[in-house]
Design a protein around this motif. Sequence first.
Motif, PDB file in Angstrom:
ATOM      1  N   TRP A 178      51.525  43.122  32.549  1.00 17.70           N
ATOM      2  CA  TRP A 178      50.790  42.150  33.369  1.00 17.70           C
ATOM      3  C   TRP A 178      51.697  41.624  34.481  1.00 17.70           C
ATOM      4  O   TRP A 178      51.290  41.507  35.628  1.00 17.70           O
ATOM      5  N   VAL A 231      52.342  44.096  37.465  1.00 24.08           N
ATOM      6  CA  VAL A 231      51.248  44.197  38.448  1.00 24.08           C
ATOM      7  C   VAL A 231      51.049  42.888  39.204  1.00 24.08           C
ATOM      8  O   VAL A 231      50.915  42.873  40.421  1.00 24.08           O
ATOM      9  N   THR A 264      49.262  37.828  47.527  1.00 24.67           N
ATOM     10  CA  THR A 264      48.390  36.652  47.690  1.00 24.67           C
ATOM     11  C   THR A 264      49.113  35.533  48.433  1.00 24.67           C
ATOM     12  O   THR A 264      48.530  34.886  49.309  1.00 24.67           O
ATOM     13  N   ILE A 323      39.113  36.335  39.675  1.00 24.74           N
ATOM     14  CA  ILE A 323      39.821  35.272  38.943  1.00 24.74           C
ATOM     15  C   ILE A 323      39.012  34.853  37.708  1.00 24.74           C
ATOM     16  O   ILE A 323      39.564  34.706  36.615  1.00 24.74           O
ATOM     17  N   GLY A 347      39.362  37.686  35.219  1.00 18.31           N
ATOM     18  CA  GLY A 347      40.740  37.777  34.725  1.00 18.31           C
ATOM     19  C   GLY A 347      41.089  36.620  33.806  1.00 18.31           C
ATOM     20  O   GLY A 347      41.684  36.808  32.734  1.00 18.31           O
ATOM     21  N   HIS A 390      37.467  43.557  36.634  1.00 23.61           N
ATOM     22  CA  HIS A 390      38.520  42.720  37.227  1.00 23.61           C
ATOM     23  C   HIS A 390      39.295  43.500  38.290  1.00 23.61           C
ATOM     24  O   HIS A 390      39.506  43.031  39.406  1.00 23.61           O
ATOM     25  N   PRO A 424      46.174  52.085  37.647  1.00 21.18           N
ATOM     26  CA  PRO A 424      46.270  50.786  38.338  1.00 21.18           C
ATOM     27  C   PRO A 424      47.672  50.478  38.846  1.00 21.18           C
ATOM     28  O   PRO A 424      47.842  49.887  39.909  1.00 21.18           O
TER      29      PRO A 424
HETATM   30  C1  HEM Z   1      44.027  34.108  38.373  1.00 22.23           C
HETATM   31  C2  HEM Z   1      44.178  35.332  38.660  1.00 22.23           C
HETATM   32  C3  HEM Z   1      44.280  36.488  37.695  1.00 22.23           C
HETATM   33  C4  HEM Z   1      44.266  36.517  36.321  1.00 22.23           C
HETATM   34  C5  HEM Z   1      44.109  35.352  35.358  1.00 22.23           C
HETATM   35  C6  HEM Z   1      44.418  37.918  35.920  1.00 22.23           C
HETATM   36  C7  HEM Z   1      44.421  38.351  34.587  1.00 22.23           C
HETATM   37  C8  HEM Z   1      44.514  39.676  34.217  1.00 22.23           C
HETATM   38  C9  HEM Z   1      44.507  40.126  32.837  1.00 22.23           C
HETATM   39  C10 HEM Z   1      44.393  39.225  31.629  1.00 22.23           C
HETATM   40  C11 HEM Z   1      44.626  41.482  32.866  1.00 22.23           C
HETATM   41  C12 HEM Z   1      44.585  42.438  31.670  1.00 22.23           C
HETATM   42  C13 HEM Z   1      45.935  42.800  31.252  1.00 22.23           C
HETATM   43  C14 HEM Z   1      45.911  43.798  30.118  1.00 22.23           C
HETATM   44  O1  HEM Z   1      44.927  43.952  29.450  1.00 22.23           O
HETATM   45  O2  HEM Z   1      46.953  44.397  29.952  1.00 22.23           O
HETATM   46  C15 HEM Z   1      44.720  41.882  34.241  1.00 22.23           C
HETATM   47  C16 HEM Z   1      44.871  43.192  34.650  1.00 22.23           C
HETATM   48  C17 HEM Z   1      44.963  43.570  35.978  1.00 22.23           C
HETATM   49  N1  HEM Z   1      44.852  42.730  37.074  1.00 22.23           N
HETATM   50 FE1  HEM Z   1      44.683  40.731  37.062  1.00 22.23          FE
HETATM   51  N2  HEM Z   1      44.539  38.706  37.032  1.00 22.23           N
HETATM   52  C18 HEM Z   1      44.452  37.878  38.143  1.00 22.23           C
HETATM   53  C19 HEM Z   1      44.499  38.248  39.461  1.00 22.23           C
HETATM   54  C20 HEM Z   1      44.625  39.547  39.888  1.00 22.23           C
HETATM   55  C21 HEM Z   1      44.667  39.948  41.280  1.00 22.23           C
HETATM   56  C22 HEM Z   1      44.605  38.994  42.476  1.00 22.23           C
HETATM   57  C23 HEM Z   1      44.783  41.317  41.293  1.00 22.23           C
HETATM   58  C24 HEM Z   1      44.857  42.282  42.453  1.00 22.23           C
HETATM   59  C25 HEM Z   1      44.647  42.066  43.631  1.00 22.23           C
HETATM   60  C26 HEM Z   1      44.830  41.756  39.905  1.00 22.23           C
HETATM   61  C27 HEM Z   1      44.952  43.078  39.514  1.00 22.23           C
HETATM   62  C28 HEM Z   1      44.999  43.512  38.203  1.00 22.23           C
HETATM   63  C29 HEM Z   1      45.205  44.908  37.812  1.00 22.23           C
HETATM   64  C30 HEM Z   1      45.408  46.083  38.752  1.00 22.23           C
HETATM   65  C31 HEM Z   1      45.184  44.936  36.412  1.00 22.23           C
HETATM   66  C32 HEM Z   1      45.377  46.160  35.513  1.00 22.23           C
HETATM   67  C33 HEM Z   1      46.822  46.203  35.090  1.00 22.23           C
HETATM   68  C34 HEM Z   1      47.144  47.442  34.285  1.00 22.23           C
HETATM   69  O3  HEM Z   1      46.314  47.974  33.648  1.00 22.23           O
HETATM   70  O4  HEM Z   1      48.275  47.860  34.336  1.00 22.23           O
HETATM   71  N3  HEM Z   1      44.719  40.667  39.079  1.00 22.23           N
HETATM   72  N4  HEM Z   1      44.654  40.764  35.060  1.00 22.23           N
END
Ligand code: HEM
Length: 404
Positions: A39, A42, A51, A147, A150, A170, A302
């Motif tokens: 997490w 990324v 951002t 958001i 996520g 997400h 990703p």
């Molecule tokens: C408040 C903002 C955010 C929260 C709370 C959040 C939370 C999360 C969570 C909980 C995961 C899952 C992790 C997992 O299962 O391993 C995730 C995955 C991901 N998020 Fe976010 N995220 C946020 C913002 C963003 C933004 C702004 C982007 C991109 C512009 C983003 C891109 C990604 C990507 C690409 C993954 C997949 C990561 C992977 O599989 O390696 N996230 N996010």
Amino acid sequence: MLNPYLLMSLLYLLVGLLVAADASLTSLNLLTWFSGLRWLRVHFITLGMATEALFGVLPWLVAARRGLPRPKTRWDIWLTLNVGLVILLVGIPIINGALIFTGGTLIFVAATLLAVQLWQMRGDSSTPARLSVRFYVMGLLYLLLGIIIGTGLWLGWSGPLRIQIPVEVHIHANNWGFLSLVFAGLLVDVVPRWSRRELASDRVINTIFWMMSVGALGLVIGPWLGGALWATVPGLVLHLSATIWLLGLSAVSIRRAGLLGKPGGWHLLLSYAWILAPVLVAPLILLGVPGFPGAGIEATAPQALIYGWVLQFAFALLPYFMRRFLAGEDSPRLGGSWLSLLAVNVGSGLIWASIFLTEQQAMLSGLGYGFFVLAMLPIAWEMGQISRSALHRLELVAAPAAGD
Ligand code: HEM
């Protein structure tokens, strides 16, 4: 005038560099006692570096396009974004619901305040900024959705919201929505400064805007409903056509501006190869072609998307914005070097290869992240140099007269 976001962006690039180094050393089994969270790998790039920079430059870019004075820094937006980020960085690794909710909510408030600020700055139908503001605000609306999903991923919101594949929704909301639209708006706003003419006619820009916005919606609804092809396929076709159209227009303008002789111009264009790669293999996943590593792609692609596309796009524009908005240069040059160009694309290629060559997965992934570190070093140095001299000049200006 100091832009605090650009300094935070440099900070998150440096932290991102360390986390990428950790990922490399861990995969190569050279550093077994600490394996960083995926997490963090990324989100230091997406939520941190990208951002922060976007929140910092969008209001200044729109003001510049409209010939307005530079808006004062909105400390309410800076504080809600950064306090939210710190709380999230504490809450996510320990999976603490209250902290994840608080951090996510504060970032949601910051993004809403920025969207309102930009919309109020759009001007009337005669101002060139109104087209790019649409890209920025629509992008921020997708970020708000990203958001919510996520934040709710580990708070059990996906059930009540009836989201079938929440992580994919997400990722799609944040990348096909937020970043694709905002990056498109940046090209609409910045390329004319280099090529001395608008990227394309208003009608063409408007068509690309709606194709990308509606395309992103299809790509969000698809996984929301568990892979509904009636939404995913038209979404993919619309978004892909809009992206290729935008890329073609940008390539012509970048070449006209003589920027294809420089690494920065190539960073901007080549970065899109890594958002197109998942699209090209998507039909094979959707059709469930036997022997094709669909699960491997969903698990690893990703990371190649974020490092190959988002990070590389930023390699060109972050030093450019620092020269323009921190150092106050009139014709700032794009960032990047031939080393960063080679290393980031070799790194992305190796991460993709690790998906298919599963026996060598750890070695290829370790080398891939090693190349990302190699690519980030010259950019971090470049940004460090620009901020150091800009801050030094600011200190000289602010320094009290001798004896005061
Ligand atoms: C408040 C903002 C955010 C929260 C709370 C959040 C939370 C999360 C969570 C909980 C995961 C899952 C992790 C997992 O299962 O391993 C995730 C995955 C991901 N998020 Fe976010 N995220 C946020 C913002 C963003 C933004 C702004 C982007 C991109 C512009 C983003 C891109 C990604 C990507 C690409 C993954 C997949 C990561 C992977 O599989 O390696 N996230 N996010």
